[in-house]
Design an enzyme around this catalytic site. Sequence first.
Site: not given
Length: 113
Positions: A52-56
């Site tokens: 899950v792209p929490c870095h985005r």
Amino acid sequence: MATEFQRRVWEAMRLIPRGRVSTYGAIAKYLGSDAVRAVGTAVGKNPYAPHVPCHRVVRSDGKVGNYSGGEGVPTKIAYLKEEGVEVRNGRIVDFEERLYRFEDQQVTRSAGS
DNA sequence: AGCGTGACGAACT
DNA sequence: TAGTTCGCCACGC
């Protein structure tokens, strides 16, 4: 276990496309809430990173914000850079253009401006 | 059941 | 323009 609220936050950021970013505030709004602080907390507890792209998810002022995974912020920046999002001095380059507003793919076509 | 905390945000100084 | 303060809601103790 995660709460309902947290699941919704994670599903929201799952919608952010590669090479784009979103903000904590935008997610809160998408969820119909103004609980930006709570969103930040929920994102930080995301157990599915980086699937899950929490870095985005970045801050509304264009700064990259924080990160708990890997080596912290540097890791977050590295992920972004791999996706084509350039980061300079802690901020997203061309932030407004990279910003995903949760509408892009919902808007069929409206002749731009 | 009350209080402090947090991957934020906007206003103020 | 940058650093600080207060407000926000959900959560854990």
